[in-house]
Design an enzyme around this catalytic site. Structure first.
Site, PDB file in Angstrom:
ATOM      1  N   THR A 298       0.874  -1.189   0.000  1.00  0.00           N
ATOM      2  CA  THR A 298       0.000   0.000   0.000  1.00  0.00           C
ATOM      3  C   THR A 298       0.905   1.232   0.000  1.00  0.00           C
ATOM      4  O   THR A 298       1.055   1.893   1.026  1.00  0.00           O
ATOM      5  CB  THR A 298      -0.928  -0.007   1.230  1.00  0.00           C
ATOM      6  OG1 THR A 298      -0.149  -0.285   2.411  1.00  0.00           O
ATOM      7  CG2 THR A 298      -2.024  -1.051   1.102  1.00  0.00           C
TER       8      THR A 298
ATOM      9  N   LEU B  53       4.377  -6.837  13.013  1.00  0.00           N
ATOM     10  CA  LEU B  53       5.748  -7.373  13.025  1.00  0.00           C
ATOM     11  C   LEU B  53       6.747  -6.321  12.552  1.00  0.00           C
ATOM     12  O   LEU B  53       6.399  -5.401  11.808  1.00  0.00           O
ATOM     13  CB  LEU B  53       5.851  -8.633  12.165  1.00  0.00           C
ATOM     14  CG  LEU B  53       5.599  -8.556  10.646  1.00  0.00           C
ATOM     15  CD1 LEU B  53       6.775  -7.990   9.886  1.00  0.00           C
ATOM     16  CD2 LEU B  53       5.257  -9.939  10.122  1.00  0.00           C
TER      17      LEU B  53
ATOM     18  N   GLY C 240      18.830   9.462  17.581  1.00  0.00           N
ATOM     19  CA  GLY C 240      19.841   9.432  16.525  1.00  0.00           C
ATOM     20  C   GLY C 240      19.276   9.905  15.204  1.00  0.00           C
ATOM     21  O   GLY C 240      18.537  10.893  15.150  1.00  0.00           O
TER      22      GLY C 240
ATOM     23  N   CYS D 123       7.576   1.455   6.378  1.00  0.00           N
ATOM     24  CA  CYS D 123       6.261   1.718   6.983  1.00  0.00           C
ATOM     25  C   CYS D 123       6.116   3.023   7.751  1.00  0.00           C
ATOM     26  O   CYS D 123       5.172   3.761   7.499  1.00  0.00           O
ATOM     27  CB  CYS D 123       5.852   0.525   7.824  1.00  0.00           C
ATOM     28  SG  CYS D 123       5.453  -0.870   6.735  1.00  0.00           S
TER      29      CYS D 123
HETATM   30  N1  LIG Z   1       7.204  -4.739   5.883  1.00  0.00           N
HETATM   31  C1  LIG Z   1       6.734  -4.732   7.127  1.00  0.00           C
HETATM   32  O1  LIG Z   1       7.481  -4.875   8.094  1.00  0.00           O
HETATM   33  C2  LIG Z   1       5.266  -4.550   7.392  1.00  0.00           C
HETATM   34  C3  LIG Z   1       4.391  -4.222   6.359  1.00  0.00           C
HETATM   35  N2  LIG Z   1       3.062  -4.034   6.643  1.00  0.00           N
HETATM   36  C4  LIG Z   1       2.126  -3.738   5.561  1.00  0.00           C
HETATM   37  O2  LIG Z   1       1.898  -4.941   4.815  1.00  0.00           O
HETATM   38  C5  LIG Z   1       1.684  -4.651   3.433  1.00  0.00           C
HETATM   39  C6  LIG Z   1       2.667  -5.436   2.580  1.00  0.00           C
HETATM   40  O3  LIG Z   1       3.962  -4.978   2.892  1.00  0.00           O
HETATM   41  P1  LIG Z   1       5.285  -5.806   2.508  1.00  0.00           P
HETATM   42  O4  LIG Z   1       5.099  -7.236   2.816  1.00  0.00           O
HETATM   43  O5  LIG Z   1       6.406  -5.072   3.148  1.00  0.00           O
HETATM   44  O6  LIG Z   1       5.319  -5.597   0.923  1.00  0.00           O
HETATM   45  P2  LIG Z   1       6.402  -6.157  -0.115  1.00  0.00           P
HETATM   46  O7  LIG Z   1       6.580  -5.097  -1.118  1.00  0.00           O
HETATM   47  O8  LIG Z   1       7.572  -6.714   0.620  1.00  0.00           O
HETATM   48  O9  LIG Z   1       5.650  -7.414  -0.802  1.00  0.00           O
HETATM   49  C7  LIG Z   1       4.528  -7.313  -1.603  1.00  0.00           C
HETATM   50  C8  LIG Z   1       4.446  -8.513  -2.546  1.00  0.00           C
HETATM   51  O10 LIG Z   1       3.230  -8.412  -3.301  1.00  0.00           O
HETATM   52  C9  LIG Z   1       3.483  -8.891  -4.633  1.00  0.00           C
HETATM   53  N3  LIG Z   1       2.427  -8.394  -5.507  1.00  0.00           N
HETATM   54  C10 LIG Z   1       2.264  -7.156  -6.042  1.00  0.00           C
HETATM   55  N4  LIG Z   1       1.115  -7.094  -6.746  1.00  0.00           N
HETATM   56  C11 LIG Z   1       0.542  -8.320  -6.675  1.00  0.00           C
HETATM   57  C12 LIG Z   1      -0.679  -8.869  -7.158  1.00  0.00           C
HETATM   58  N5  LIG Z   1      -1.562  -8.169  -7.884  1.00  0.00           N
HETATM   59  N6  LIG Z   1      -0.961 -10.166  -6.860  1.00  0.00           N
HETATM   60  C13 LIG Z   1      -0.094 -10.910  -6.125  1.00  0.00           C
HETATM   61  N7  LIG Z   1       1.066 -10.435  -5.633  1.00  0.00           N
HETATM   62  C14 LIG Z   1       1.373  -9.159  -5.901  1.00  0.00           C
HETATM   63  C15 LIG Z   1       4.866  -8.380  -4.933  1.00  0.00           C
HETATM   64  O11 LIG Z   1       5.467  -9.105  -5.984  1.00  0.00           O
HETATM   65  C16 LIG Z   1       5.585  -8.581  -3.566  1.00  0.00           C
HETATM   66  O12 LIG Z   1       6.213  -9.848  -3.501  1.00  0.00           O
HETATM   67  C17 LIG Z   1       1.801  -3.119   3.315  1.00  0.00           C
HETATM   68  O13 LIG Z   1       0.516  -2.560   3.446  1.00  0.00           O
HETATM   69  C18 LIG Z   1       2.636  -2.741   4.528  1.00  0.00           C
HETATM   70  O14 LIG Z   1       2.383  -1.421   4.956  1.00  0.00           O
HETATM   71  C19 LIG Z   1       2.544  -4.185   7.897  1.00  0.00           C
HETATM   72  C20 LIG Z   1       3.366  -4.521   8.943  1.00  0.00           C
HETATM   73  C21 LIG Z   1       4.791  -4.744   8.773  1.00  0.00           C
HETATM   74  O1  LIG Z   2       4.140  -1.289   9.963  1.00  0.00           O
HETATM   75  C1  LIG Z   2       5.259  -1.751   9.870  1.00  0.00           C
HETATM   76  O2  LIG Z   2       5.804  -2.048   8.820  1.00  0.00           O
HETATM   77  C2  LIG Z   2       6.097  -1.978  11.074  1.00  0.00           C
HETATM   78  O3  LIG Z   2       6.812  -0.735  11.332  1.00  0.00           O
HETATM   79  C3  LIG Z   2       7.720  -0.805  12.436  1.00  0.00           C
HETATM   80  O4  LIG Z   2       8.674  -1.833  12.218  1.00  0.00           O
HETATM   81  P1  LIG Z   2       9.983  -1.635  11.308  1.00  0.00           P
HETATM   82  O5  LIG Z   2       9.769  -0.495  10.378  1.00  0.00           O
HETATM   83  O6  LIG Z   2      10.304  -2.968  10.760  1.00  0.00           O
HETATM   84  O7  LIG Z   2      11.160  -1.271  12.279  1.00  0.00           O
HETATM   85  P2  LIG Z   2      11.344  -0.606  13.726  1.00  0.00           P
HETATM   86  O8  LIG Z   2      12.154  -1.495  14.557  1.00  0.00           O
HETATM   87  O9  LIG Z   2      10.063  -0.127  14.291  1.00  0.00           O
HETATM   88  O10 LIG Z   2      12.240   0.656  13.330  1.00  0.00           O
HETATM   89  C4  LIG Z   2      11.733   1.684  12.499  1.00  0.00           C
HETATM   90  C5  LIG Z   2      12.749   2.792  12.389  1.00  0.00           C
HETATM   91  O11 LIG Z   2      12.825   3.501  13.639  1.00  0.00           O
HETATM   92  C6  LIG Z   2      14.179   3.611  14.033  1.00  0.00           C
HETATM   93  N1  LIG Z   2      14.234   3.593  15.509  1.00  0.00           N
HETATM   94  C7  LIG Z   2      13.564   2.660  16.221  1.00  0.00           C
HETATM   95  C8  LIG Z   2      13.622   2.641  17.600  1.00  0.00           C
HETATM   96  C9  LIG Z   2      14.364   3.609  18.280  1.00  0.00           C
HETATM   97  O12 LIG Z   2      14.439   3.651  19.541  1.00  0.00           O
HETATM   98  N2  LIG Z   2      15.019   4.523  17.547  1.00  0.00           N
HETATM   99  C10 LIG Z   2      14.980   4.551  16.169  1.00  0.00           C
HETATM  100  O13 LIG Z   2      15.592   5.439  15.540  1.00  0.00           O
HETATM  101  C11 LIG Z   2      14.893   2.420  13.405  1.00  0.00           C
HETATM  102  O14 LIG Z   2      16.261   2.662  13.251  1.00  0.00           O
HETATM  103  C12 LIG Z   2      14.176   2.314  12.085  1.00  0.00           C
HETATM  104  O15 LIG Z   2      14.754   3.169  11.119  1.00  0.00           O
HETATM  105  C13 LIG Z   2       6.928  -1.152  13.696  1.00  0.00           C
HETATM  106  O16 LIG Z   2       7.831  -1.280  14.802  1.00  0.00           O
HETATM  107  C14 LIG Z   2       6.166  -2.454  13.521  1.00  0.00           C
HETATM  108  O17 LIG Z   2       5.368  -2.696  14.676  1.00  0.00           O
HETATM  109  C15 LIG Z   2       5.262  -2.329  12.292  1.00  0.00           C
HETATM  110  O18 LIG Z   2       4.560  -3.532  12.047  1.00  0.00           O
END
Ligand SMILES: NC(=O)C1=CN([C@@H]2O[C@H](COP(=O)(O)OP(=O)(O)OC[C@H]3O[C@@H](n4cnc5c(N)ncnc54)[C@H](O)[C@@H]3O)[C@@H](O)[C@H]2O)C=CC1
Ligand SMILES: O=C(O)[C@H]1O[C@H](OP(=O)(O)OP(=O)(O)OC[C@H]2O[C@@H](n3ccc(=O)[nH]c3=O)[C@H](O)[C@@H]2O)[C@H](O)[C@@H](O)[C@@H]1O
Length: 434
Positions: free
Chosen positions: A88, A161, A265, A272
């Site tokens: 997204t 996560l 820092g 995200c």
């Molecule tokens: N990366 C993270 O740590 C977190 C991400 N989110 C949310 O989860 C969602 C997904 O994020 P990520 O996993 O990081 O994305 P990502 O970019 O790593 O993976 C998305 C996948 O979807 C595939 N894709 C694209 N269009 C498609 C379609 N039409 N049909 C099937 N597959 C398709 C892509 O090839 C890719 O492998 C986002 O909304 C993000 O904000 C939520 C919590 C943690």
């Molecule tokens: O929606 C998401 O994708 C995710 O976004 C973050 O997870 P993430 O981005 O993987 O990493 P974090 O560990 O939260 O760090 C985010 C950023 O903040 C920075 N950070 C974090 C903690 C801190 O004390 N100081 C700081 O500068 C990190 O260096 C990094 O650049 C959230 O922690 C997750 O709960 C959430 O699911």
């Protein structure tokens, strides 16, 4: 249960492998053929701690067979519940771009048209309140010719996560949020999560889809603002010659504050926090509300890289000089460079006409598309050799353990954005907030 997970990136692959580990039969659907082939070979398509063991255990030839991947949406037909884990991203103005979600929902709807029995669809992606009910559900209804709540159910299950500890975070969550607007979808989500909730003893929040969507933005907005607040306080500490980490340790003892997310820092990057704070700020403005705190959190965050560079400018003129950037990933434990603070730092160095040499244990390949013209070193020693300054961007263990390597620099100026390096004689050392 038989589950399908659409999107096999950081979230989709992690939850698919974890659900397989919890005993479900899972199929991962992705448009990317290489991603699909990698999973079917028993390897994860992303770098994530513990994920290789899980994927190897459940996918590939010598596995339990509970995880497989395909490019075919028809795989949904053999499953009871589908999780949408599609990206997204943000539009130019920061607002959410739902086009990939809509495309995925349409393909899913087309497929569900062929399914005679009930199916539940769960939105896992981070989406602005109302997206599930007002955008994604109608797309599935139109494409499938079915009615939500009667022939298929829709739920929203935000994911919390973190990259780098994704498997651990998913399997041992602080909470599980199950948002649904109909009872059967809620029952299906409970059934999917039952083994996890039992194993992790996690609190469950049951609510409607809009509230579930908002909980995700509130969670990320709060954490991003917390880091920006400690950065703001840290910048004040630096002006007074006070160590912000000593201050953070003391305030973290107050349970109302807690000691998490107080590392000041260079600020937050990643896929995200920047995109989600931008999306909820844009959505708030559309509702005629000025999100003053989240605006300020973003502004503090945007300023930290330039503060790091101006600390460097106090000690050395880097024009035509070799400058080392230590760390490119947005944080340790991942090869993800999306919105990494390394990007504005390298931009700033290039504006100063420095010759940038970068090192990262895993993320150099990922950032090359942004910066094809800089030098990438295989080791920190190679990167530091003969440099006029070193900037610490990511606190990887390979970087925090550096010491003698700095002695090979032409001028040992170390500007630390992550409190990774110890002050010592022989180094001209500046910490960003200490
Ligand atoms: N990366 C993270 O740590 C977190 C991400 N989110 C949310 O989860 C969602 C997904 O994020 P990520 O996993 O990081 O994305 P990502 O970019 O790593 O993976 C998305 C996948 O979807 C595939 N894709 C694209 N269009 C498609 C379609 N039409 N049909 C099937 N597959 C398709 C892509 O090839 C890719 O492998 C986002 O909304 C993000 O904000 C939520 C919590 C943690
Ligand atoms: O929606 C998401 O994708 C995710 O976004 C973050 O997870 P993430 O981005 O993987 O990493 P974090 O560990 O939260 O760090 C985010 C950023 O903040 C920075 N950070 C974090 C903690 C801190 O004390 N100081 C700081 O500068 C990190 O260096 C990094 O650049 C959230 O922690 C997750 O709960 C959430 O699911």
């Amino acid at each position: 249960m038989r589950l399908s997970v659409i999107g096999s990136g950081y979230v989709g692959t992690t939850i698919a492998a974890c659900f397989a580990d919890l005993g479900h039969d899972v199929v991962n659907i992705d448009v990317d053929e290489e991603t699909v082939a990698t999973i079917n070979d028993g390897d994860p398509p992303i770098h994530e701690d513990s994920l290789d063991e899980l994927v190897a255990t459940h996918a590939g030839s010598e596995s339990t067979g509970r995880l497989r991947a395909t490019t075919e949406y028809d795989a949904v037909l053999d499953t009871a519940v589908t999780f949408l884990c599609l990206p997204t991203p943000q539009n130019e103005d920061g607002s959410i771009d739902l086009s990939i979600m809509e495309a995925g929902a349409e393909q899913l709807g087309d497929t569900l048209a062929q399914k005679p029995d009930w199916h539940s669809v769960v939105v896992k992606s981070t989406v602005i309140p109302g997206s599930t009910a007002d955008v994604i559900t109608p797309v599935i209804e139109t494409a499938s010719g079915k009615t939500a709540g009667e022939e298929f159910g829709v739920g929203m299950n935000p994911e919390f996560l973190r990259e780098g500890s994704a498997v651990h975070d998913f399997l041992d969550p602080d909470k599980v949020v199950l948002g649904a607007d109909d009872d059967r979808a809620r029952d299906d989500m409970r059934a999917v999560f039952d083994p996890l909730i039992e194993q992790a003893d996690a609190p469950v929040v049951e609510t409607d889809t809009r509230t579930a969507e908002m909980i995700k933005y509130a969670n990320n907005g709060f954490l991003a603002a917390k880091v920006s607040l400690i950065n703001d306080i840290g910048n004040i500490c630096k002006e007074f010659g006070i160590d912000a980490y000593d201050v953070a340790e003391a305030i973290g003892l107050d349970h109302r504050i807690s000691d998490q997310f107080l590392r000041s820092g260079l600020g937050w990057g990643g896929s995200c926090f920047p995109k989600d704070t931008a999306a909820i700020r844009a959505a708030a403005r559309e509702q005629d509300y000025e999100p003053v705190m989240l605006d300020a959190a973003t502004e503090v965050n945007d300023r930290q890289p330039e503060r790091l560079l101006s600390l460097m400018d106090r000690h050395v003129d880097v024009t035509d000089e070799r400058v080392t950037v230590l760390g490119l990933a947005f944080k340790p434990g991942t090869d993800d460079v999306r919105n990494s603070r390394a990007i504005p730092v390298i931009d700033g160095l290039q504006n100063r006409n420095a010759n940038v040499v970068a090192y990262d244990p895993v993320a150099a390949d990922e950032i090359q598309a942004h910066f094809p013209g800089i030098t990438y070193a295989d080791t920190p020693s190679d990167a530091l050799d003969d440099a006029a300054a070193a900037l610490v961007v990511t606190d990887w263990p390979e970087i925090t353990e550096l010491d003698d390597e700095f002695d090979a620099m032409a001028t040992p100026v170390v500007i630390d954005g992550r409190r990774a390096i110890d002050r010592r004689d022989g180094l001209v050392y500046e910490g960003l907030t200490w």
